[in-house]
Design an enzyme around this catalytic site. Structure first.
Site, PDB file in Angstrom:
ATOM      1  N   THR A 176       0.830  -1.193   0.000  1.00 10.11           N
ATOM      2  CA  THR A 176       0.000   0.000   0.000  1.00 10.11           C
ATOM      3  C   THR A 176       0.871   1.252   0.000  1.00 10.11           C
ATOM      4  O   THR A 176       1.992   1.212   0.478  1.00 10.11           O
ATOM      5  CB  THR A 176      -0.835  -0.077   1.293  1.00 10.11           C
ATOM      6  N   VAL A 205     -12.745  -5.144   2.068  1.00  8.69           N
ATOM      7  CA  VAL A 205     -12.157  -3.811   2.153  1.00  8.69           C
ATOM      8  C   VAL A 205     -11.280  -3.759   3.398  1.00  8.69           C
ATOM      9  O   VAL A 205     -11.684  -4.225   4.466  1.00  8.69           O
ATOM     10  CB  VAL A 205     -13.259  -2.724   2.247  1.00  8.69           C
ATOM     11  N   GLY A 206     -10.083  -3.234   3.253  1.00 11.34           N
ATOM     12  CA  GLY A 206      -9.173  -3.133   4.396  1.00 11.34           C
ATOM     13  C   GLY A 206      -9.278  -1.784   5.096  1.00 11.34           C
ATOM     14  O   GLY A 206     -10.259  -1.049   4.949  1.00 11.34           O
ATOM     15  N   THR A 227      -0.060   1.242   6.998  1.00 14.34           N
ATOM     16  CA  THR A 227       0.089   0.073   6.127  1.00 14.34           C
ATOM     17  C   THR A 227       0.260  -1.130   7.024  1.00 14.34           C
ATOM     18  O   THR A 227       0.986  -1.079   8.011  1.00 14.34           O
ATOM     19  CB  THR A 227       1.288   0.203   5.170  1.00 14.34           C
ATOM     20  N   GLY A 230      -4.736  -5.162   7.389  1.00 11.65           N
ATOM     21  CA  GLY A 230      -5.885  -4.262   7.451  1.00 11.65           C
ATOM     22  C   GLY A 230      -6.947  -4.627   8.472  1.00 11.65           C
ATOM     23  O   GLY A 230      -7.492  -3.753   9.155  1.00 11.65           O
TER      24      GLY A 230
HETATM   25  N1  ASP Z   1      -3.553  -2.281   4.842  1.00 10.40           N
HETATM   26  C1  ASP Z   1      -3.758  -2.761   3.516  1.00 10.40           C
HETATM   27  C2  ASP Z   1      -5.019  -3.580   3.464  1.00 10.40           C
HETATM   28  O1  ASP Z   1      -5.264  -4.330   4.385  1.00 10.40           O
HETATM   29  C3  ASP Z   1      -2.634  -3.609   3.022  1.00 10.40           C
HETATM   30  C4  ASP Z   1      -1.252  -3.005   3.103  1.00 10.40           C
HETATM   31  O2  ASP Z   1      -0.998  -2.119   3.902  1.00 10.40           O
HETATM   32  O3  ASP Z   1      -0.369  -3.462   2.356  1.00 10.40           O
HETATM   33  O4  ASP Z   1      -5.732  -3.519   2.473  1.00 10.40           O
END
Ligand code: ASP
Length: 309
Positions: A176, A205-206, A227, A230
């Protein structure tokens, strides 16, 4: 004089150290540097923190190296569903989209939700109708196709598993993206954009597009972009938690960010990191994973572009 500053991340899911080649490392660092410098230029010219984070995230979305925009991971259907959010710490205005497809720069759509609609969060088909009304041009699947991403998906497509970029896997190398900034007027903003997790289904959805979970900004405390895993960042309401620790417990930006990433999120088994700024231009970038693609720059002369600890 007011210090102005910017910090960006390209995800807490980095290649394990032994697999990073000098050439790849140089590629990541130059992509980070480009986004950092362009975002910083916006601040230097006296423009708003909102404009700076939008520009930095746009450039990270355009790079195939990160799991957002062009580099987004594959869903269980072999498509790309992207999420993004943006928040203005001065007005507490915010905009977010989730499950959008074909949009080159989801951060622009999130900003349009904030500025051109009465709403904060638009999802799926409705978000696409909104984009259509604003005459967004859609990219075809080819634009988002990346061989590494495809391979990553083929390995697990027939299983029930999904994969976060920071899962402890040899190929867990993307992430992300996000940016936080403090402008010359002491206003702060945050933006986050992601393709989510490989092989995701059921409209998963994260935290990234959720105001308060993966993204938050408030001039009286901090601007945060997260990040990480999620599901845990949603439960921990991580970005807002940093703000709350500053507001209610009087912690500094660094103390609050560290408390959340090294203690509170670990206690609920979450892993990842965040970037944060406050209205004095201070920067924090803690993470509890092996690495986090990150960079920061301030008018005080601080400049950092790093991947590992
Ligand atoms: N936090 C993001 C999600 O869960 C993933 C990430 O940070 O790489 O969609």
């Amino acid at each position: 004089m007011q210090t102005y500053s910017i910090a960006i991340h390209g995800g807490a899911g980095t290649l394990v150290k032994g697999m990073m080649t000098p050439e790849l490392e140089a590629n990541y660092k130059s992509a980070l540097k480009l986004a950092l410098n362009e975002g910083f230029k916006v601040l230097k010219k006296g423009h708003s923190a909102i404009d700076a984070v939008t520009e930095a995230v746009r450039l990270l979305e355009d790079s195939p190296l990160f799991n957002a925009g062009k580099g987004s991971v594959f869903t269980a259907e072999g498509t790309h569903e992207m999420d993004a959010a943006i928040m203005d710490g001065k007005t507490l205005n915010a905009g977010a989209v989730s499950l959008v497809t074909g949009i080159k720069n989801p951060v622009h759509l999130a900003k349009d939700v904030m500025e051109k609609s009465e709403h904060v969060f638009l999802a799926g088909e409705g978000a696409m109708q909104f984009a259509n009304q604003l005459k967004y041009k859609l990219e075809d699947a080819e634009y988002f196709h990346d061989d590494f991403r495809h391979q990553q998906w083929l390995e697990i497509r027939d299983t029930d598993s999904f994969q976060l970029d920071h899962s402890v896997k040899k190929d867990s190398k993307f992430g992300t993206v996000g940016a936080v900034a403090c402008d010359q007027n002491g206003s702060i903003a945050a933006a986050t954009s992601t393709g989510g997790m490989t092989n995701k289904k059921w409209g998963r959805v994260g935290d990234s597009p959720m105001i308060g979970a993966g993204n938050y900004a408030n001039n009286s405390t901090c601007a945060v972009s997260c990040t990480g895993s999620g599901e845990f960042f949603i439960r921990g309401v991580v970005a807002y938690d940093v703000s709350c620790l500053m507001e209610h417990k009087g912690l500094s930006l660094e103390e609050a960010s560290n408390e959340v990433i090294y203690k509170r999120i670990l206690e609920i088994n979450g892993d990842g990191g965040l970037i944060a700024v406050d209205a004095q231009g201070n920067i924090a970038m803690p993470f509890n994973t092996e690495g986090m693609y990150r960079a920061s720059k301030s008018s005080d002369g601080i400049e950092e572009v790093s991947i590992y600890k």
